[in-house]
Design an enzyme around this catalytic site. Structure first.
Site, PDB file in Angstrom:
ATOM      1  CG  ASP A  82     -22.917  79.792   2.498  1.00  0.00           C
ATOM      2  OD1 ASP A  82     -22.722  79.299   1.372  1.00  0.00           O
ATOM      3  OD2 ASP A  82     -22.254  79.482   3.507  1.00  0.00           O
ATOM      4  CG  ASP A 120     -23.519  90.634  -4.831  1.00  0.00           C
ATOM      5  OD1 ASP A 120     -23.139  91.775  -5.158  1.00  0.00           O
ATOM      6  OD2 ASP A 120     -23.068  90.027  -3.838  1.00  0.00           O
TER       7      ASP A 120
END
Length: 180
Positions: free
Chosen positions: A124, A148
């Site tokens: 995050d 990712d």
């Protein structure tokens, strides 16, 4: 070829290792502030692709990820580190990102699915949130994982290679060699 194998092993271990550590030590939706106002570790399960697109279509995502992994593997085997280091590294990143999330998706549809109901996301990154909130106060940037990051980095590097470096390599290879 050895550099490719070493990098693939290291990057996949980093991806799966961070997912394992988060799975083991962080509760779902728990926020662990690693660097205040910069990086928070938050464990979430993503049952879709980027930004939860194709949510709950895991079989389709497994199929797409499998085909993409095979394509990247083909290019990995053909990569030439001596002539195209940047491109070779970009393909390693693409393969590891795609295959790292494929592992999670495959686990989520197996009998072990209660252990890992989706792809584990945990990064995050707060600066992204600040940027997104310039446009929409109620939004935040999606939580993501190392796979990712590798996939996006690899795609960007590959685009740079195709747009800028491929022609340069061709011109460099086409120059006549001056004999002494």
């Amino acid at each position: 070829m050895y550099i490719t194998l070493i990098l693939v092993f290291v990057f996949l271990m980093l991806d799966q290792g961070t997912k394992y550590l988060v799975e083991k030590f962080v509760s779902t939706n728990e926020k662990v502030e690693a660097i205040p106002n910069f990086l928070t570790i938050t464990k979430v399960y993503n049952k879709g692709a980027a930004w939860s697109m194709l949510n709950d279509m895991t079989w389709l995502l497994v199929l797409i990820s499998s085909v993409a992994s095979v394509v990247f593997l083909y290019f990995l085997l053909k990569s030439d580190w001596k002539k195209a280091k940047w491109r070779s590294l970009s393909i390693v990143f693409c393969f590891c990102g795609c295959f790292g999330n494929l592992i999670d998706r495959a686990i989520s549809i197996s009998p072990l699915s209660s252990a890992r109901p989706g792809v584990i996301d945990m990064i995050d990154f707060k600066p992204f949130d600040y940027f997104i909130q310039l446009f929409s106060k109620d939004s935040s940037f999606p939580i993501f994982n190392l796979a990712d990051t590798m996939l996006i980095t690899g795609v960007i590097m590959l685009a740079i290679d195709v747009i800028f470096l491929e022609d340069w390599r061709k011109k460099k290879d086409a120059k006549p060699k001056i004999l002494d």
